[in-house]
Design a protein around this motif. Structure first.
Motif, PDB file in Angstrom:
ATOM      1  N   LEU A  68      77.993 -19.791  14.549  1.00  0.00           N
ATOM      2  CA  LEU A  68      78.983 -19.794  13.468  1.00  0.00           C
ATOM      3  C   LEU A  68      78.415 -20.451  12.220  1.00  0.00           C
ATOM      4  N   ASP A  69      78.437 -19.739  11.107  1.00  0.00           N
ATOM      5  CA  ASP A  69      78.003 -20.267   9.813  1.00  0.00           C
ATOM      6  C   ASP A  69      79.140 -21.109   9.242  1.00  0.00           C
ATOM      7  N   ILE A  70      78.867 -22.358   8.943  1.00  0.00           N
ATOM      8  CA  ILE A  70      79.941 -23.251   8.501  1.00  0.00           C
ATOM      9  C   ILE A  70      80.539 -22.829   7.159  1.00  0.00           C
ATOM     10  N   LYS A  71      79.811 -22.011   6.397  1.00  0.00           N
ATOM     11  CA  LYS A  71      80.343 -21.538   5.119  1.00  0.00           C
ATOM     12  C   LYS A  71      81.244 -20.326   5.304  1.00  0.00           C
ATOM     13  N   SER A  72      81.287 -19.775   6.500  1.00  0.00           N
ATOM     14  CA  SER A  72      82.016 -18.521   6.724  1.00  0.00           C
ATOM     15  C   SER A  72      83.122 -18.671   7.751  1.00  0.00           C
ATOM     16  N   ILE A  73      83.609 -19.877   7.941  1.00  0.00           N
ATOM     17  CA  ILE A  73      84.691 -20.088   8.914  1.00  0.00           C
ATOM     18  C   ILE A  73      85.992 -19.525   8.362  1.00  0.00           C
ATOM     19  N   THR A  74      86.633 -18.700   9.158  1.00  0.00           N
ATOM     20  CA  THR A  74      87.879 -18.035   8.773  1.00  0.00           C
ATOM     21  C   THR A  74      89.040 -18.569   9.608  1.00  0.00           C
ATOM     22  N   PRO A  98      80.293 -27.025  14.442  1.00  0.00           N
ATOM     23  CA  PRO A  98      80.343 -26.354  13.133  1.00  0.00           C
ATOM     24  C   PRO A  98      81.591 -26.728  12.332  1.00  0.00           C
ATOM     25  N   PHE A  99      82.700 -26.909  13.004  1.00  0.00           N
ATOM     26  CA  PHE A  99      83.941 -27.290  12.320  1.00  0.00           C
ATOM     27  C   PHE A  99      83.857 -28.735  11.820  1.00  0.00           C
ATOM     28  N   ARG A 123      81.034 -30.225  10.889  1.00  0.00           N
ATOM     29  CA  ARG A 123      80.157 -30.213   9.718  1.00  0.00           C
ATOM     30  C   ARG A 123      80.798 -29.529   8.521  1.00  0.00           C
ATOM     31  N   ALA A 124      81.723 -28.609   8.795  1.00  0.00           N
ATOM     32  CA  ALA A 124      82.404 -27.896   7.717  1.00  0.00           C
ATOM     33  C   ALA A 124      83.652 -28.629   7.227  1.00  0.00           C
ATOM     34  N   ALA A 125      83.876 -29.822   7.742  1.00  0.00           N
ATOM     35  CA  ALA A 125      84.984 -30.696   7.310  1.00  0.00           C
ATOM     36  C   ALA A 125      86.359 -30.184   7.739  1.00  0.00           C
ATOM     37  N   PHE A 126      86.449 -29.472   8.876  1.00  0.00           N
ATOM     38  CA  PHE A 126      87.747 -29.090   9.433  1.00  0.00           C
ATOM     39  C   PHE A 126      88.238 -30.216  10.336  1.00  0.00           C
ATOM     40  N   TRP A 127      88.288 -31.404   9.770  1.00  0.00           N
ATOM     41  CA  TRP A 127      88.580 -32.594  10.564  1.00  0.00           C
ATOM     42  C   TRP A 127      90.024 -32.628  11.073  1.00  0.00           C
ATOM     43  N   GLN A 128      90.940 -32.195  10.237  1.00  0.00           N
ATOM     44  CA  GLN A 128      92.343 -32.205  10.664  1.00  0.00           C
ATOM     45  C   GLN A 128      92.582 -31.234  11.811  1.00  0.00           C
ATOM     46  N   LEU A 129      91.790 -30.176  11.872  1.00  0.00           N
ATOM     47  CA  LEU A 129      91.927 -29.208  12.953  1.00  0.00           C
ATOM     48  C   LEU A 129      91.452 -29.776  14.286  1.00  0.00           C
ATOM     49  N   ILE A 130      90.295 -30.419  14.278  1.00  0.00           N
ATOM     50  CA  ILE A 130      89.686 -30.811  15.557  1.00  0.00           C
ATOM     51  C   ILE A 130      90.082 -32.203  16.034  1.00  0.00           C
ATOM     52  N   THR A 131      90.654 -33.023  15.162  1.00  0.00           N
ATOM     53  CA  THR A 131      91.015 -34.381  15.575  1.00  0.00           C
ATOM     54  C   THR A 131      92.013 -34.415  16.741  1.00  0.00           C
ATOM     55  N   PRO A 132      93.117 -33.647  16.692  1.00  0.00           N
ATOM     56  CA  PRO A 132      94.031 -33.672  17.848  1.00  0.00           C
ATOM     57  C   PRO A 132      93.340 -33.240  19.147  1.00  0.00           C
ATOM     58  N   MET A 133      92.384 -32.332  19.053  1.00  0.00           N
ATOM     59  CA  MET A 133      91.664 -31.892  20.247  1.00  0.00           C
ATOM     60  C   MET A 133      90.789 -33.018  20.790  1.00  0.00           C
ATOM     61  N   TYR A 134      90.122 -33.730  19.891  1.00  0.00           N
ATOM     62  CA  TYR A 134      89.335 -34.885  20.320  1.00  0.00           C
ATOM     63  C   TYR A 134      90.223 -35.937  20.986  1.00  0.00           C
ATOM     64  N   GLU A 135      91.414 -36.114  20.463  1.00  0.00           N
ATOM     65  CA  GLU A 135      92.341 -37.065  21.074  1.00  0.00           C
ATOM     66  C   GLU A 135      92.680 -36.640  22.507  1.00  0.00           C
ATOM     67  N   ASP A 151      73.054 -28.300  -6.100  1.00  0.00           N
ATOM     68  CA  ASP A 151      72.520 -26.989  -5.735  1.00  0.00           C
ATOM     69  C   ASP A 151      72.347 -26.867  -4.212  1.00  0.00           C
ATOM     70  N   ILE A 152      71.761 -27.893  -3.605  1.00  0.00           N
ATOM     71  CA  ILE A 152      71.541 -27.867  -2.148  1.00  0.00           C
ATOM     72  C   ILE A 152      72.875 -27.819  -1.403  1.00  0.00           C
ATOM     73  N   ARG A 153      73.790 -28.661  -1.783  1.00  0.00           N
ATOM     74  CA  ARG A 153      75.065 -28.734  -1.065  1.00  0.00           C
ATOM     75  C   ARG A 153      75.875 -27.444  -1.185  1.00  0.00           C
ATOM     76  N   GLU A 154      75.880 -26.847  -2.361  1.00  0.00           N
ATOM     77  CA  GLU A 154      76.625 -25.589  -2.502  1.00  0.00           C
ATOM     78  C   GLU A 154      75.993 -24.476  -1.674  1.00  0.00           C
ATOM     79  N   LYS A 155      74.671 -24.443  -1.612  1.00  0.00           N
ATOM     80  CA  LYS A 155      73.993 -23.413  -0.836  1.00  0.00           C
ATOM     81  C   LYS A 155      74.189 -23.602   0.663  1.00  0.00           C
ATOM     82  N   VAL A 156      74.112 -24.837   1.097  1.00  0.00           N
ATOM     83  CA  VAL A 156      74.150 -25.106   2.539  1.00  0.00           C
ATOM     84  C   VAL A 156      75.580 -25.249   3.066  1.00  0.00           C
ATOM     85  N   LEU A 157      76.450 -25.910   2.307  1.00  0.00           N
ATOM     86  CA  LEU A 157      77.786 -26.238   2.793  1.00  0.00           C
ATOM     87  C   LEU A 157      78.886 -25.341   2.240  1.00  0.00           C
TER      88      LEU A 157
END
Length: 757
Positions: free
Chosen positions: A445-451, A484-485, A487-499, A671-677
């Protein structure tokens, strides 16, 4: 209003809740009965939801109307397809005519003659016996005179005999002469199809002669399709009823109660003008509570358990009340006594379903959601025998739901009961299949392409993983698949799962296990990134304590946890607490990883930032430079860690006023952050914010403003409007507006900043 017994020795009855909308629908339909050719009111919903109770309540209202009416009374009766023989058209008509004869003295001359003719043609050698007919039946009267009923010569005889019979027969004979005369020429099958028409003639004549109105209730309508749902067209099973309704225009309201909507518009779209269909939803919580209290269940914990598990189905509560009373005779009931869905619920739900439907529903009860594509995959994979082309038919059940995007789901109570009353091996196989199905969507999964579809895949894969993976495997699987989530900053999504993972691990492995420490550390990091520092701190502290107990003090994960804890202390301004943790982490990393390892560079960068915050710039600069040197030597030029180091170094140069060195570093980091993240990552927002601070400090306000705004948009969208980083950008924007002398804008942003802080 809830109706329930007050005597504990009485059988619990399914409650009726006087839901205003359904009573109003009935009142409206009845008041407008003469405005439409046909009036059909349909109440549908899952088994046990209260359709029969509603039907009984409407009957009670009709009784009260007739008792109080001074002029026109309402003719009404009901029939329930739960009785199998009533599903045969001739028996249905026979029973209804008998009821209406007894209650309202209505004559069904045409129907009686047609049915007798049909019976005689089918059984020519068996004479009709007048004792088999009611005293007010025309067939009995004819047999009294003729002593024989022969279709070839009977019909003319009936018409002639009518002259010597009461006046009522004479009027009927005159009006229905042609209809009756043709019966002797018809085949039995033709007469059988016309029986609803002849019955309709009789009721229509009565209503026309008396100017009365009729209401006919039909309950358990779904039983018409018992064991025959997949034989021929769906709408063929009630074709005879449509023919009956079509021949009684105006003055008759049909109320049909069943599990599904009627689909008569598939036969003739004109039916849409006459079908008024209402879905009966779950019982409101306040009414469920009222019922339990009235029936003697006063324990709050049991009330809560029953209301939650019932999913608003009154029949579930009825069975639970019976169970409560049985238990009460032996001991004090407890919530755990009601953990399992009562047997009666399951059997009531699946009654009238065929084998293929049941097997398909068992499989579909395992996933929480599906679409048409997944439906077909599951049917073929588990060979349920149900035709994949019948997707719409299965999803027309009231316990199935499909939204405007094609997302399908099942009523939670039937889903739970199906899961409990099926082979557990099959259930686990379906869970495992679903886990693989969703996990495959998350590979590479590409972190820039998470849908949103990827978010759903993660959520559903986690649900199925909990049901099929062993505890330690679950932890490792989730860390990997959620990375991937993360690193892509989907923290609110995965936090309840980690709990959830943490709770599962602690329950199974105890509090002192390496996987517990890792999970605590990751969970703390999530809360940190979301700005919830008070939640993050105890998790970091517990992670460090656990790691030091179960690992060597110089284990790299110990150093990583030390580094994370120090970063949190730095963020909340407790620099003196942060410093020794950073130093200890750096010492361990250099010893275990080597002086040129990227993990060493990360700790060096953090330590440099701490010295910068403490104003010790001479200590910070060489650490930043050493960090960049290690990163450039060990990582690719576009690695996110390099962008972080460059961003930090640029901010440092801007702070000490070396703008010429800061500018190209900011550009390179962005430039690096926009390309990678991607363009909507919190790290991109950080560089934008710092870049804006830089332009503001050199007086280029017009360049700073759009950078601040873009940073704010990203942070509000990704981190939420109450995050500390949002507050930082708002405060910076307010300061910029002060510099630009736009004081009203500045005041607005300062107020928002203060509210968050």
């Amino acid at each position: 209003m809830s109706i329930c017994p007050t005597n504990f020795d009485e059988k619990v009855e399914c409650p009726f809740v006087d839901r205003k909308e359904f009573i109003e629908a009935f009142d409206k339909a009845f008041q407008n009965i003469d405005l439409k050719d046909y009036s059909i009111l349909v109440y549908y919903g899952v088994a046990g939801i209260g359709k029969t109770s509603l039907r009984k309540e409407l009957s009670t209202l009709l009784k009260k109307h007739n008792e109080s009416a001074f002029h026109m009374k309402i003719i009404w009766t009901s029939i329930d397809f739960a009785t199998e023989q009533y599903r045969q058209p001739y028996k249905f008509l026979e029973v209804l005519s008998s009821q209406l004869r007894q209650k309202y003295d209505i004559k069904f001359n045409s129907f009686d003659v047609a049915l007798a003719t049909y019976w005689k043609k089918v059984n020519p050698h068996i004479p009709l016996v007048k004792e088999n007919y009611s005293e007010d039946s025309i067939v009995r009267d004819v047999l009294d005179i003729c002593n024989e009923f022969v279709p070839v010569n009977l019909i003319p005889n009936v018409l002639n005999l009518a002259k010597s019979l009461p006046e009522l027969y004479q009027k009927w004979a005159l009006k229905r002469k042609e209809d009756i005369s043709r019966l002797s020429d018809l085949e039995p099958a033709e007469i059988d199809e016309l029986l609803p028409v002849y019955w309709a003639y009789d009721l229509a004549d009565h209503l026309q002669n008396t100017s009365e109105s009729a209401v006919i209730f039909i309950d358990t309508y779904e039983a018409l399709w018992e064991k025959e749902r997949d034989i021929g067209s769906f709408n063929d099973r009630d074709k005879w009823l449509r023919k009956l309704i079509e021949n009684i225009q105006k003055s008759c309201l049909w109320i049909i109660c069943g599990r599904e909507t009627l689909r008569w518009e598939e036969v003739d779209e004109d039916w849409e003008n006459y079908l008024d269909q209402h879905k009966i939803e779950k019982l409101p919580e306040k009414d469920s509570l009222d019922l339990l209290k009235r029936c003697g269940i006063t324990e709050e914990d049991i009330q809560k358990a029953l209301i939650e598990s019932s999913e608003g189905v009154p029949y579930y509560l009825e069975l639970s009340i019976e169970t409560y009373r049985k238990i009460k005779k032996k001991k004090q009931p407890a919530p755990e006594d009601f953990a399992k869905v009562p047997d009666g619920i399951f059997y009531r739900f699946v009654k009238y379903l065929d084998r293929e439907e049941k097997e398909t529903l068992k499989v579909l009860s395992v996933p929480r959601y599906w679409n048409r594509e997944l439906f077909e995959i599951l049917i073929e994979k588990f060979n349920t025998g149900y035709p994949v082309t019948s997707f719409s038919e299965l999803h027309s059940f009231s316990f199935m739901d499909i939204d405007d995007k094609g997302k399908c789901s099942m009523h939670q109570l039937i889903r739970k009961s199906l899961q409990e009353y099926q082979d557990q091996y099959l259930k686990k196989k379906v869970h495992n299949f679903m886990l693989n199905y969703y996990s495959n969507q998350l590979k590479e999964l590409d972190i820039k392409s998470i849908t949103p579809e990827h978010e759903t895949a993660l959520t559903e894969a986690f649900y199925h993983a909990k049901e099929t993976l062993e505890v330690e495997h679950l932890s490792k699987w989730f860390v990997s698949v959620s990375d991937p989530f993360y690193r892509a900053a989907f923290w609110q999504l995965i936090t309840p799962m980690y709990e959830e993972v943490r709770q599962i691990l602690e329950a199974e492995l105890g509090s002192e296990h390496p996987d517990i420490a890792t999970t605590l550390n990751n969970l703390a990091a999530l809360y940190y990134y979301m700005g919830e520092y008070k939640k993050a701190l105890p998790f970091y502290q517990r992670a460090l304590e656990t790691m030091e107990k179960v690992r060597d003090p110089e284990y790299p994960y110990v150093a990583a946890t030390l580094n994370n804890l120090a970063t949190l202390y730095r963020q909340i301004g407790e620099y003196e607490k942060a410093l020794p943790f950073y130093k200890r982490a750096l010492e361990i990393m250099e010893k275990v990883r080597g002086a040129q390892h990227p993990d060493v560079a990360t700790t060096l960068s953090n330590l440099a930032g701490l010295y910068e915050d403490m104003g010790e710039y001479e200590k910070a600069l060489p650490l930043y430079k050493r960090t960049l040197k290690i990163d450039e030597k060990t990582l690719s030029p576009q690695h996110p860690n390099i962008a972080t180091t460059i961003n930090n170094l640029a901010a440092f140069y801007a702070r000490i006023g070396d703008y010429e060195k800061a500018l190209p570093l900011y550009k390179r980091a962005l430039d690096i952050r926009e390309k990678v993240l991607g363009f909507e990552h919190p790290d991109v927002a950080q560089t934008l914010n710092n870049f804006a601070v830089f332009y503001e400090s050199i007086g280029e306000y017009e360049k700073a403003l759009p950078l601040y705004k873009r940073a704010l948009d990203i942070r509000e969208k990704v981190l939420g409007p109450q995050h500390p980083d949002v507050s930082t950008t708002l405060n910076n924007l307010a300061g910029l507006y002060i510099d630009m002398e736009e004081y009203e804008n500045a005041l607005t942003f300062y107020k928002r900043t203060l509210k968050i802080d």
